[in-house]
Design a protein around this motif. Structure first.
Motif, PDB file in Angstrom:
ATOM      1  N   ASP A 130     -32.346  11.228 -57.420  1.00  8.50           N
ATOM      2  CA  ASP A 130     -31.740  10.100 -56.728  1.00  8.50           C
ATOM      3  C   ASP A 130     -30.906   9.306 -57.720  1.00  8.50           C
ATOM      4  OD1 ASP A 130     -33.063  10.808 -54.398  1.00  8.50           O
ATOM      5  OD2 ASP A 130     -34.760   9.494 -54.784  1.00  8.50           O
ATOM      6  N   PHE A 131     -29.779   8.800 -57.279  1.00 14.18           N
ATOM      7  CA  PHE A 131     -28.929   7.988 -58.128  1.00 14.18           C
ATOM      8  C   PHE A 131     -28.082   7.078 -57.258  1.00 14.18           C
ATOM      9  CE2 PHE A 131     -26.828  12.016 -57.278  1.00 14.18           C
ATOM     10  CZ  PHE A 131     -25.550  11.651 -56.879  1.00 14.18           C
ATOM     11  N   TRP A 132     -27.554   6.046 -57.874  1.00 14.85           N
ATOM     12  CA  TRP A 132     -26.653   5.116 -57.212  1.00 14.85           C
ATOM     13  C   TRP A 132     -25.239   5.436 -57.671  1.00 14.85           C
ATOM     14  CZ3 TRP A 132     -28.365   1.497 -53.735  1.00 14.85           C
ATOM     15  CH2 TRP A 132     -29.743   1.301 -53.678  1.00 14.85           C
ATOM     16  N   ALA A 133     -24.291   5.529 -56.717  1.00 12.23           N
ATOM     17  CA  ALA A 133     -22.902   5.821 -57.079  1.00 12.23           C
ATOM     18  C   ALA A 133     -21.976   5.303 -55.994  1.00 12.23           C
ATOM     19  CB  ALA A 133     -22.694   7.317 -57.266  1.00 12.23           C
ATOM     20  N   SER A 134     -20.867   4.784 -56.412  1.00 11.84           N
ATOM     21  CA  SER A 134     -19.812   4.421 -55.457  1.00 11.84           C
ATOM     22  C   SER A 134     -19.150   5.718 -54.994  1.00 11.84           C
ATOM     23  CB  SER A 134     -18.780   3.510 -56.125  1.00 11.84           C
ATOM     24  OG  SER A 134     -18.071   4.243 -57.121  1.00 11.84           O
ATOM     25  N   ASP A 135     -18.329   5.630 -53.966  1.00 10.38           N
ATOM     26  CA  ASP A 135     -17.597   6.821 -53.521  1.00 10.38           C
ATOM     27  C   ASP A 135     -16.713   7.350 -54.647  1.00 10.38           C
ATOM     28  OD1 ASP A 135     -18.790   6.616 -51.049  1.00 10.38           O
ATOM     29  OD2 ASP A 135     -17.010   5.823 -50.029  1.00 10.38           O
ATOM     30  N   GLU A 136     -16.096   6.452 -55.380  1.00  7.13           N
ATOM     31  CA  GLU A 136     -15.233   6.870 -56.485  1.00  7.13           C
ATOM     32  C   GLU A 136     -16.034   7.573 -57.579  1.00  7.13           C
ATOM     33  OE1 GLU A 136     -12.677   4.705 -59.961  1.00  7.13           O
ATOM     34  OE2 GLU A 136     -12.447   3.884 -57.933  1.00  7.13           O
ATOM     35  N   GLU A 137     -17.185   7.019 -57.939  1.00 11.29           N
ATOM     36  CA  GLU A 137     -18.030   7.648 -58.965  1.00 11.29           C
ATOM     37  C   GLU A 137     -18.530   9.011 -58.501  1.00 11.29           C
ATOM     38  OE1 GLU A 137     -20.012   3.689 -61.027  1.00 11.29           O
ATOM     39  OE2 GLU A 137     -20.730   4.370 -59.064  1.00 11.29           O
ATOM     40  N   LEU A 138     -18.892   9.119 -57.228  1.00 12.39           N
ATOM     41  CA  LEU A 138     -19.354  10.405 -56.702  1.00 12.39           C
ATOM     42  C   LEU A 138     -18.220  11.419 -56.683  1.00 12.39           C
ATOM     43  CD1 LEU A 138     -21.704  12.015 -55.587  1.00 12.39           C
ATOM     44  CD2 LEU A 138     -21.063  11.216 -53.302  1.00 12.39           C
ATOM     45  N   ASP A 139     -17.031  10.991 -56.266  1.00 13.04           N
ATOM     46  CA  ASP A 139     -15.872  11.900 -56.275  1.00 13.04           C
ATOM     47  C   ASP A 139     -15.588  12.402 -57.684  1.00 13.04           C
ATOM     48  OD1 ASP A 139     -15.599  11.586 -53.549  1.00 13.04           O
ATOM     49  OD2 ASP A 139     -13.917  10.180 -53.689  1.00 13.04           O
ATOM     50  N   ASN A 140     -15.699  11.535 -58.689  1.00 15.64           N
ATOM     51  CA  ASN A 140     -15.487  11.917 -60.081  1.00 15.64           C
ATOM     52  C   ASN A 140     -16.531  12.936 -60.520  1.00 15.64           C
ATOM     53  OD1 ASN A 140     -14.197  11.661 -62.707  1.00 15.64           O
ATOM     54  ND2 ASN A 140     -16.068  10.591 -63.325  1.00 15.64           N
ATOM     55  N   LEU A 142     -18.267  14.996 -58.601  1.00 17.70           N
ATOM     56  CA  LEU A 142     -18.023  16.265 -57.900  1.00 17.70           C
ATOM     57  C   LEU A 142     -16.826  17.003 -58.489  1.00 17.70           C
ATOM     58  CD1 LEU A 142     -18.761  15.183 -54.237  1.00 17.70           C
ATOM     59  CD2 LEU A 142     -20.188  16.611 -55.719  1.00 17.70           C
ATOM     60  N   GLU A 143     -15.824  16.276 -58.931  1.00 18.87           N
ATOM     61  CA  GLU A 143     -14.664  16.911 -59.564  1.00 18.87           C
ATOM     62  C   GLU A 143     -15.070  17.590 -60.870  1.00 18.87           C
ATOM     63  OE1 GLU A 143     -10.433  15.553 -61.508  1.00 18.87           O
ATOM     64  OE2 GLU A 143     -11.160  14.442 -59.764  1.00 18.87           O
ATOM     65  N   ILE A 144     -15.878  16.910 -61.680  1.00 18.32           N
ATOM     66  CA  ILE A 144     -16.355  17.490 -62.945  1.00 18.32           C
ATOM     67  C   ILE A 144     -17.205  18.725 -62.665  1.00 18.32           C
ATOM     68  CG2 ILE A 144     -17.900  17.090 -64.912  1.00 18.32           C
ATOM     69  CD1 ILE A 144     -16.933  14.113 -64.778  1.00 18.32           C
ATOM     70  N   LEU A 145     -18.100  18.623 -61.699  1.00 13.19           N
ATOM     71  CA  LEU A 145     -18.967  19.744 -61.339  1.00 13.19           C
ATOM     72  C   LEU A 145     -18.139  20.921 -60.827  1.00 13.19           C
ATOM     73  CD1 LEU A 145     -21.912  20.724 -61.020  1.00 13.19           C
ATOM     74  CD2 LEU A 145     -21.869  19.754 -58.715  1.00 13.19           C
ATOM     75  N   THR A 146     -17.177  20.632 -59.973  1.00 16.37           N
ATOM     76  CA  THR A 146     -16.322  21.690 -59.427  1.00 16.37           C
ATOM     77  C   THR A 146     -15.520  22.375 -60.528  1.00 16.37           C
ATOM     78  OG1 THR A 146     -16.163  20.556 -57.298  1.00 16.37           O
ATOM     79  CG2 THR A 146     -14.456  22.183 -57.791  1.00 16.37           C
ATOM     80  N   ASP A 147     -14.964  21.586 -61.442  1.00 14.63           N
ATOM     81  CA  ASP A 147     -14.198  22.172 -62.554  1.00 14.63           C
ATOM     82  C   ASP A 147     -15.080  23.091 -63.406  1.00 14.63           C
ATOM     83  OD1 ASP A 147     -11.903  20.870 -61.743  1.00 14.63           O
ATOM     84  OD2 ASP A 147     -12.047  19.270 -63.242  1.00 14.63           O
ATOM     85  N   ALA A 148     -16.293  22.638 -63.709  1.00 14.38           N
ATOM     86  CA  ALA A 148     -17.208  23.454 -64.512  1.00 14.38           C
ATOM     87  C   ALA A 148     -17.566  24.744 -63.772  1.00 14.38           C
ATOM     88  CB  ALA A 148     -18.466  22.660 -64.850  1.00 14.38           C
TER      89      ALA A 148
END
Length: 181
Positions: A130-140, A142-148
């Motif tokens: 569990d974690f707290w994240a804004s939509d922008e933080e979550l999008d960031n 997911l982008e890092i995860l997708t790139d990896a």
């Protein structure tokens, strides 16, 4: 579409697991993969899944004067598009999710019963965080995860590599009444 409860029967769930990755099988082929299920029981549960719209007839072929049906998961359940997902009711979405997770259960079962599992050495991992994240933080994130992941997907077969599957499930949590941490 079927209600999620149609998949809660252990035989029907196992049939869906066999058909999960786009596989197409006749009832006899399914029976070869699930030999502990009596053939009459298998036919009955396949018919229930077809009637519920979870499984469909992909093709038919003549065999010894009769027609043999070939079954598959209904395409909208196996790999629905974003547009198809938007059009689904909550019960429909739970049915799609149950089909999805049944594949994960099948994969773990195959791993655990396919030899001598070495969870630590094989880097098997499943957890919830569990974690707290804004939509922008979550999008960031997911982008890092997708790139990896895209980098790893470029890898080719090699003696020191083995095929692996990453399954992710991300959803918001309702914390009503829970203390924030």
């Amino acid at each position: 579409m079927a209600t999620p409860s149609v998949l809660l029967h252990p035989v029907r769930l196992r049939i869906v697991q066999v058909l999960r990755d786009g596989e197409e099988f006749t009832t006899h082929q399914i029976r070869e993969l699930l030999p502990d299920i009596p053939i009459a029981t298998l036919y009955r549960h396949v018919a229930t899944l077809v009637e519920a719209g979870v499984v469909e007839i992909a093709d038919e072929r003549p065999v010894r004067g009769t027609s043999e049906k070939i079954y598959r998961i209904a395409p909208t359940l196996a790999n629905p598009t974003a547009e198809e997902l938007k059009a689904l009711t909550p019960d429909d979405l739970l049915t799609v999710f149950t089909v999805f997770t049944s594949g994960t259960i099948r994969d773990m079962d195959a791993y655990l019963h396919g030899g001598s599992p070495e969870l630590v050495e094989d880097r098997v991992n499943f957890a919830q965080a569990d974690f707290w994240a804004s939509d922008e933080e979550l999008d960031n994130f997911l982008e890092i995860l997708t790139d990896a992941l895209l980098q790893l997907r470029k890898n080719t077969r090699r003696a020191d590599r083995r095929p692996r599957r990453l399954t992710t499930i991300l959803m918001p949590r309702d914390i009503t009444g829970q203390e924030e941490s």
